[in-house]
Design an enzyme around this catalytic site. Structure first.
Site, mmCIF file in Angstrom:
data_model
loop_
_atom_site.group_PDB
_atom_site.id
_atom_site.type_symbol
_atom_site.label_atom_id
_atom_site.label_comp_id
_atom_site.label_asym_id
_atom_site.label_seq_id
_atom_site.Cartn_x
_atom_site.Cartn_y
_atom_site.Cartn_z
ATOM 1 N N GLY A 196 -1.386 -6.127 -2.678
ATOM 2 C CA GLY A 196 -1.429 -7.424 -3.343
ATOM 3 C C GLY A 196 -2.444 -8.340 -2.672
ATOM 4 N N GLY A 197 -3.229 -7.754 -1.779
ATOM 5 C CA GLY A 197 -4.209 -8.520 -1.018
ATOM 6 C C GLY A 197 -4.132 -8.233 0.460
ATOM 7 C CB SER A 198 -1.997 -5.889 2.368
ATOM 8 O OG SER A 198 -0.796 -6.380 1.834
ATOM 9 C CE LYS B 16 -0.689 -2.744 6.578
ATOM 10 N NZ LYS B 16 -1.067 -3.159 5.203
ATOM 11 C CB SER C 276 1.053 -6.231 5.028
ATOM 12 O OG SER C 276 0.318 -5.197 4.378
#
Length: 558
Positions: free
Chosen positions: A231-233, A134, A209
């Site tokens: 948060g869930g990325s 990433k 993200s």
């Protein structure tokens, strides 16, 4: 700004400074022919190396179709060379990014890493495996932009701990993937590198993200990727793209940030995640980062076949998800029961609605109190349209926010939310209660829903509260992963029309229209479930994910 077709980045090559020699940005245009415009020496060498295989497309396809465990075994035994595998994935990654704009750039130093592992006598667990990373995971000599203009002048002076350990285990980081600006969005767009599209449907978002990772792996351009999750990325793009993804306990693979951020793997199957975690939880990781608990991967737990005691819920009663996501959880529960596992309908959350709402609010408070985030978006930066509503609300005077809260309160008063005070001790107290109830119920793991299927582009920004399904386990700091189990059906589409929310108030009725536009027309798109374990029990979480994956074969999208 240049006017570019969808999927192309927003800014010309001249603003990319050090990155400009890595990948000429017009290559991101899906209408480009790669062989007519090879932008850098790396890709030219890749093309030359693959010419002798050009007449044997079946060889390249065979490599791309190998699961990670089998690919690793062939590399270890020498029946496949790391060079052939690397160039095969470079070729495929270029094809995928032409369609989706999922890459920020290729990493030319991957050839140096290739030569190093070819000389090395010792073969690590990830020997010869191409790995994508990433955007914000530091790699020496490259940018970590987070999609922010002010980061275009900051080059990493050394590899992050994660990259160092990957390389030590023989992996070859070969590409950096696109992200939403500032990382705080589950869409994937920024003003520098543009918008990333879904590899199965360009009208949809790959999530965020870690959206670039999701699109690249789902498109076949990478076999293993590293994302991050606040948060869930990791879980959201894995859900949208039909992948397996693991958010470890924060601190298991650490990335320093003002908000707790867990690094974790994304791949096509659970065994790939397990191999990656086994490789990363090694002595070098513990030495390079003493804050990571020195606990090696427990293969015995992962390989166990002992029946599990599973907690279960299909809604958090705060933000009801589309019918297909709840159906997937119910079908998985039935499959687990038929396989001999004990499934309890009692969850460790006595009032899921209030608890999740508090957790979500606490999570938002943590995110938007991050001074780095606020200053980066408000000072000398072009704000991506996706983030403008959030940035504008952040900039509102406190008094205006309080007045708006009073005006909006009647619209949601029908929904009891329990005790909603935002005190610093709320999250620790709730976490302690959650763990105590989990232990009283003698649960091993919990099965629950996750947001999906893939939204139409532009809609994630309109449904920010929908991340409650993932945010809860960031605030609790539990390991959580997602596994594809099914796909959207025509019946799911029909049931979506009956959506009422949890309160059937004006807010829910307005929400119904947004939901329908966001996820309708998704027949055939992947559907996943979420698997959760207690802190520091990554192996048990993965073992549960593997069980779910095995039981779902035949029902999920290939």
């Amino acid at each position: 700004m240049f006017a570019l077709s969808p999927g192309c980045p927003a800014l010309p090559v001249s603003v990319l400074r050090d990155e400009r020699t890595v990948m000429s940005w017009p290559v991101a245009n899906s209408h480009c022919d790669r062989r007519k415009a090879l932008p850098c020496p790396l890709l030219q060498r890749m093309d030359k190396a693959l010419q002798h295989l050009g007449s044997c497309v079946c060889i390249l396809d065979a490599i791309l179709s190998l699961p990670l465990l089998e690919l690793s075994a062939r590399l270890q035994e020498g029946s496949l060379s790391p060079r052939t595998v690397l160039y095969t994935y470079l070729e495929k990654a270029l094809e995928v990014t032409q369609q989706t704009n999922c890459l920020r750039h290729f990493i030319p130093e991957c050839e140096e890493q290739l030569q190093e592992i070819e000389r090395r006598m010792e073969k690590g667990l990830l020997y010869g495996i191409p790995v994508s990373i990433k955007d914000h995971i530091g790699h020496k000599g490259h940018l970590a932009t987070c999609g922010l203009m002010q980061c275009l002048d900051t080059v990493m002076e050394e590899d992050s701990v994660l990259v160092k350990v990957l390389k030590r285990q023989g992996a070859i980081p070969f590409a950096m993937t696109n992200v939403p600006q500032s990382l705080f969005s589950y869409e994937c767009s920024n003003p520098i590198f543009g918008q990333t599209l879904h590899p199965l449907d360009p009208r949809r978002s790959p999530g965020g993200s870690s959206g670039g990772e999701g699109a690249l792996i789902a498109g076949g351009g990478s076999i293993l990727g590293m994302g991050s999750d606040m948060g869930g990325s990791i879980r959201l793009p894995s859900s949208f793209c039909g992948l397996c993804g693991l958010k470890p306990t924060c601190g298991c693979l650490l990335l320093s940030h003002a908000v707790p951020c867990a690094l974790g793997p994304m791949a096509r199957d659970v065994d790939s995640l397990a191999l990656c975690m086994k490789a990363l939880l090694c002595q070098e990781m513990f030495q390079l980062d003493p804050s990571v608990p020195p606990i090696p991967f427990n293969e015995e737990v992962y390989s166990s076949s002992t029946p599990l005691r599973v907690g279960y819920y299909d809604t958090d009663s705060y933000f009801p998800l589309p019918p297909c996501m709840r159906r997937a959880v119910k079908e998985t529960r039935s499959a687990l029961q038929a396989a001999g596992h004990q499934v309890s309908t009692t969850t460790p959350c006595p009032s899921p609605q209030g608890a999740t709402l508090r957790s979500l609010r606490k999570g938002k408070q943590l995110l938007w109190c991050d001074p780095i985030l606020l200053s980066s978006l408000s000072t000398g930066n072009i704000v991506d349209p996706i983030l403008k509503p959030l940035v504008n609300s952040c900039k509102m005077p406190r008094l205006v926010k309080k007045l708006l809260a009073l005006l909006l309160k009647p619209l949601v008063s029908a929904c009891p939310s329990g005790q909603e005070q935002e005190l610093p001790g709320v999250t620790p107290v709730y976490r302690s209660q959650f763990i105590s109830q989990w232990q009283e119920l003698q649960l091993d793991v919990v099965l629950c829903p996750v947001l999906g299927p893939a939204f139409a582009t532009g809609y994630p920004r309109k449904l920010l509260g929908a991340i409650s399904s993932t945010m809860l386990y960031n605030v609790l700091n539990f390991p959580a992963g997602v596994v594809p189990v099914s796909s959207v059906t025509e019946a799911d589409e029909e049931e979506l029309k009956l959506y009422k929310g949890c309160c059937d108030d004006p807010w829910d009725r307005a929400l119904k229209q947004v939901w329908e536009m966001a996820v309708s027309g998704a027949v055939g798109m992947p559907v996943v479930v979420q698997c959760v374990a207690l802190p520091w029990q990554e192996e048990l979480c993965l073992r549960f994910m593997k069980e779910v994956e095995t039981l779902s074969r035949g029902r999920r999208v290939p």
